[in-house]
Design a protein around this motif. Sequence first.
Motif, PDB file in Angstrom:
ATOM      1  N   LEU A   1       0.829  -1.201   0.000  1.00 40.06           N
ATOM      2  CA  LEU A   1       0.000   0.000   0.000  1.00 40.06           C
ATOM      3  C   LEU A   1       0.867   1.257   0.000  1.00 40.06           C
ATOM      4  CD1 LEU A   1      -2.893   1.050   0.066  1.00 40.06           C
ATOM      5  CD2 LEU A   1      -2.781   0.975   2.548  1.00 40.06           C
ATOM      6  N   ILE A   2       1.957   1.236   0.763  1.00 42.24           N
ATOM      7  CA  ILE A   2       2.866   2.389   0.806  1.00 42.24           C
ATOM      8  C   ILE A   2       3.506   2.605  -0.559  1.00 42.24           C
ATOM      9  CG2 ILE A   2       5.036   3.245   1.777  1.00 42.24           C
ATOM     10  CD1 ILE A   2       4.180   2.066   4.452  1.00 42.24           C
ATOM     11  N   ALA A   3       3.896   1.526  -1.223  1.00 41.56           N
ATOM     12  CA  ALA A   3       4.499   1.635  -2.555  1.00 41.56           C
ATOM     13  C   ALA A   3       3.509   2.229  -3.554  1.00 41.56           C
ATOM     14  CB  ALA A   3       4.994   0.276  -3.025  1.00 41.56           C
ATOM     15  N   GLU A   4       2.253   1.817  -3.484  1.00 42.63           N
ATOM     16  CA  GLU A   4       1.233   2.368  -4.380  1.00 42.63           C
ATOM     17  C   GLU A   4       1.004   3.853  -4.096  1.00 42.63           C
ATOM     18  OE1 GLU A   4      -2.421   0.148  -4.654  1.00 42.63           O
ATOM     19  OE2 GLU A   4      -1.326  -1.748  -4.630  1.00 42.63           O
ATOM     20  N   PHE A   5       0.959   4.200  -2.805  1.00 42.84           N
ATOM     21  CA  PHE A   5       0.788   5.607  -2.447  1.00 42.84           C
ATOM     22  C   PHE A   5       1.991   6.420  -2.910  1.00 42.84           C
ATOM     23  CE2 PHE A   5       1.606   9.212   0.350  1.00 42.84           C
ATOM     24  CZ  PHE A   5       0.451   9.929   0.143  1.00 42.84           C
ATOM     25  N   ASP A   6       3.203   5.902  -2.702  1.00 36.62           N
ATOM     26  CA  ASP A   6       4.407   6.607  -3.141  1.00 36.62           C
ATOM     27  C   ASP A   6       4.370   6.879  -4.634  1.00 36.62           C
ATOM     28  OD1 ASP A   6       5.614   6.923  -0.679  1.00 36.62           O
ATOM     29  OD2 ASP A   6       6.860   5.126  -0.852  1.00 36.62           O
ATOM     30  N   SER A   7       3.945   5.894  -5.398  1.00 35.39           N
ATOM     31  CA  SER A   7       3.861   6.052  -6.846  1.00 35.39           C
ATOM     32  C   SER A   7       2.822   7.114  -7.208  1.00 35.39           C
ATOM     33  CB  SER A   7       3.509   4.721  -7.503  1.00 35.39           C
ATOM     34  OG  SER A   7       3.324   4.890  -8.884  1.00 35.39           O
ATOM     35  N   TRP A   8       1.633   7.021  -6.623  1.00 32.88           N
ATOM     36  CA  TRP A   8       0.557   7.976  -6.886  1.00 32.88           C
ATOM     37  C   TRP A   8       0.979   9.384  -6.493  1.00 32.88           C
ATOM     38  CZ3 TRP A   8      -2.112  11.044  -3.389  1.00 32.88           C
ATOM     39  CH2 TRP A   8      -3.229  11.712  -3.886  1.00 32.88           C
ATOM     40  N   TRP A   9       1.464   9.547  -5.256  1.00 34.17           N
ATOM     41  CA  TRP A   9       1.847  10.864  -4.752  1.00 34.17           C
ATOM     42  C   TRP A   9       3.007  11.437  -5.564  1.00 34.17           C
ATOM     43  CZ3 TRP A   9       0.298  15.071  -2.980  1.00 34.17           C
ATOM     44  CH2 TRP A   9       1.144  15.995  -2.372  1.00 34.17           C
ATOM     45  N   GLY A  10       3.963  10.605  -5.910  1.00 35.05           N
ATOM     46  CA  GLY A  10       5.102  11.075  -6.694  1.00 35.05           C
ATOM     47  C   GLY A  10       4.688  11.627  -8.039  1.00 35.05           C
ATOM     48  N   HIS A  11       3.766  10.956  -8.721  1.00 31.91           N
ATOM     49  CA  HIS A  11       3.296  11.425 -10.024  1.00 31.91           C
ATOM     50  C   HIS A  11       2.568  12.761  -9.908  1.00 31.91           C
ATOM     51  CE1 HIS A  11       4.595   7.902 -12.095  1.00 31.91           C
ATOM     52  NE2 HIS A  11       3.739   7.087 -11.491  1.00 31.91           N
ATOM     53  N   TYR A  12       1.664  12.889  -8.944  1.00 33.53           N
ATOM     54  CA  TYR A  12       0.903  14.126  -8.796  1.00 33.53           C
ATOM     55  C   TYR A  12       1.771  15.272  -8.292  1.00 33.53           C
ATOM     56  CZ  TYR A  12      -3.415  11.979 -10.134  1.00 33.53           C
ATOM     57  OH  TYR A  12      -4.392  11.364 -10.857  1.00 33.53           O
ATOM     58  N   LYS A  13       2.703  14.957  -7.429  1.00 33.40           N
ATOM     59  CA  LYS A  13       3.620  15.978  -6.922  1.00 33.40           C
ATOM     60  C   LYS A  13       4.468  16.537  -8.071  1.00 33.40           C
ATOM     61  CE  LYS A  13       7.287  16.209  -3.573  1.00 33.40           C
ATOM     62  NZ  LYS A  13       7.936  15.580  -2.458  1.00 33.40           N
ATOM     63  N   THR A  14       4.969  15.668  -8.919  1.00 37.45           N
ATOM     64  CA  THR A  14       5.756  16.105 -10.074  1.00 37.45           C
ATOM     65  C   THR A  14       4.904  16.928 -11.034  1.00 37.45           C
ATOM     66  OG1 THR A  14       7.169  14.162  -9.881  1.00 37.45           O
ATOM     67  CG2 THR A  14       7.204  15.318 -11.983  1.00 37.45           C
ATOM     68  N   LEU A  15       3.671  16.502 -11.272  1.00 38.25           N
ATOM     69  CA  LEU A  15       2.761  17.246 -12.132  1.00 38.25           C
ATOM     70  C   LEU A  15       2.544  18.662 -11.599  1.00 38.25           C
ATOM     71  CD1 LEU A  15       0.651  17.392 -14.471  1.00 38.25           C
ATOM     72  CD2 LEU A  15      -1.015  16.570 -12.793  1.00 38.25           C
ATOM     73  N   ILE A  16       2.284  18.776 -10.313  1.00 31.56           N
ATOM     74  CA  ILE A  16       2.054  20.085  -9.695  1.00 31.56           C
ATOM     75  C   ILE A  16       3.313  20.945  -9.788  1.00 31.56           C
ATOM     76  CG2 ILE A  16       1.613  21.259  -7.498  1.00 31.56           C
ATOM     77  CD1 ILE A  16      -0.216  18.801  -6.823  1.00 31.56           C
ATOM     78  N   GLU A  17       4.460  20.375  -9.431  1.00 30.91           N
ATOM     79  CA  GLU A  17       5.709  21.134  -9.434  1.00 30.91           C
ATOM     80  C   GLU A  17       6.041  21.677 -10.821  1.00 30.91           C
ATOM     81  OE1 GLU A  17       8.548  18.370  -7.819  1.00 30.91           O
ATOM     82  OE2 GLU A  17       8.036  18.877  -5.758  1.00 30.91           O
ATOM     83  N   HIS A  18       5.771  20.914 -11.869  1.00 29.73           N
ATOM     84  CA  HIS A  18       6.148  21.335 -13.216  1.00 29.73           C
ATOM     85  C   HIS A  18       5.077  22.169 -13.913  1.00 29.73           C
ATOM     86  CE1 HIS A  18       9.956  19.244 -13.381  1.00 29.73           C
ATOM     87  NE2 HIS A  18       9.369  18.231 -12.772  1.00 29.73           N
ATOM     88  N   SER A  19       3.833  22.091 -13.467  1.00 31.50           N
ATOM     89  CA  SER A  19       2.775  22.845 -14.143  1.00 31.50           C
ATOM     90  C   SER A  19       2.541  24.228 -13.537  1.00 31.50           C
ATOM     91  CB  SER A  19       1.470  22.050 -14.141  1.00 31.50           C
ATOM     92  OG  SER A  19       1.005  21.864 -12.825  1.00 31.50           O
ATOM     93  N   ILE A  20       2.868  24.427 -12.299  1.00 34.44           N
ATOM     94  CA  ILE A  20       2.598  25.709 -11.644  1.00 34.44           C
ATOM     95  C   ILE A  20       3.649  26.755 -12.008  1.00 34.44           C
ATOM     96  CG2 ILE A  20       2.508  26.863  -9.400  1.00 34.44           C
ATOM     97  CD1 ILE A  20       0.951  24.541  -8.350  1.00 34.44           C
ATOM     98  N   GLY A  21       4.883  26.348 -12.104  1.00 37.90           N
ATOM     99  CA  GLY A  21       5.924  27.287 -12.485  1.00 37.90           C
ATOM    100  C   GLY A  21       6.662  27.922 -11.328  1.00 37.90           C
ATOM    101  N   PHE A  22       6.289  27.582 -10.097  1.00 36.56           N
ATOM    102  CA  PHE A  22       7.024  28.074  -8.933  1.00 36.56           C
ATOM    103  C   PHE A  22       8.173  27.124  -8.637  1.00 36.56           C
ATOM    104  CE2 PHE A  22       2.688  29.673  -7.642  1.00 36.56           C
ATOM    105  CZ  PHE A  22       2.953  31.000  -7.933  1.00 36.56           C
ATOM    106  N   SER A  23       9.178  27.628  -7.949  1.00 31.77           N
ATOM    107  CA  SER A  23      10.284  26.767  -7.552  1.00 31.77           C
ATOM    108  C   SER A  23       9.809  25.785  -6.475  1.00 31.77           C
ATOM    109  CB  SER A  23      11.446  27.604  -7.010  1.00 31.77           C
ATOM    110  OG  SER A  23      11.131  28.113  -5.731  1.00 31.77           O
ATOM    111  N   HIS A  24      10.581  24.737  -6.314  1.00 26.22           N
ATOM    112  CA  HIS A  24      10.290  23.716  -5.302  1.00 26.22           C
ATOM    113  C   HIS A  24      10.164  24.355  -3.915  1.00 26.22           C
ATOM    114  CE1 HIS A  24      10.745  19.869  -3.186  1.00 26.22           C
ATOM    115  NE2 HIS A  24      11.622  20.492  -2.426  1.00 26.22           N
ATOM    116  N   ASP A  25      11.105  25.241  -3.583  1.00 23.99           N
ATOM    117  CA  ASP A  25      11.081  25.881  -2.267  1.00 23.99           C
ATOM    118  C   ASP A  25       9.877  26.801  -2.099  1.00 23.99           C
ATOM    119  OD1 ASP A  25      13.425  24.557  -1.646  1.00 23.99           O
ATOM    120  OD2 ASP A  25      14.719  26.277  -2.054  1.00 23.99           O
ATOM    121  N   ALA A  26       9.526  27.532  -3.156  1.00 24.75           N
ATOM    122  CA  ALA A  26       8.369  28.426  -3.082  1.00 24.75           C
ATOM    123  C   ALA A  26       7.086  27.641  -2.840  1.00 24.75           C
ATOM    124  CB  ALA A  26       8.256  29.251  -4.362  1.00 24.75           C
ATOM    125  N   LEU A  27       6.980  26.465  -3.430  1.00 23.79           N
ATOM    126  CA  LEU A  27       5.786  25.646  -3.196  1.00 23.79           C
ATOM    127  C   LEU A  27       5.655  25.275  -1.726  1.00 23.79           C
ATOM    128  CD1 LEU A  27       5.667  23.304  -6.300  1.00 23.79           C
ATOM    129  CD2 LEU A  27       4.017  25.049  -5.639  1.00 23.79           C
TER     130      LEU A  27
END
Length: 120
Positions: A2-28
């Motif tokens: 379950l943790i592996a599935e969550f890690d995969s899901w969260w990692g994909h959405y986190k990357t999507l958010i980080e790259h689509s918003i345009g703010f730096s990682h720290d600013a987020l």
Amino acid sequence: MLIAEFDSWWGHYKTLIEHSIGFSHDALHVLVGPCIQVATAAILRTSLRSPLPWFAVLILELANEAHDLRVERWPSWQMQWGESAKDLLLTLALPTLLFVIARVAPGILAPVPKASRKRK
């Protein structure tokens, strides 16, 4: 599993958010902390004086950093743990400030109208 599935899901959405918003990682991290705090206060129908919204930010950020430590591999553990510590501090800085102001000087966040102030 379950943790592996969550890690995969969260990692994909986190990357999507980080790259689509345009703010730096720290600013987020700086922006997301107060948003979670205010949203939690609204959902729980409590104020920022309550420690619950602050703890919600802390718990979610610790979960996020645990995810990062499990999934990401940096050249050295010192760099990876240092980045996690920085992310934790950036995420909690403004929520901590809002919590302290709400507890110590609530009038700064919601000034008392002049008509309702007591006259001396």
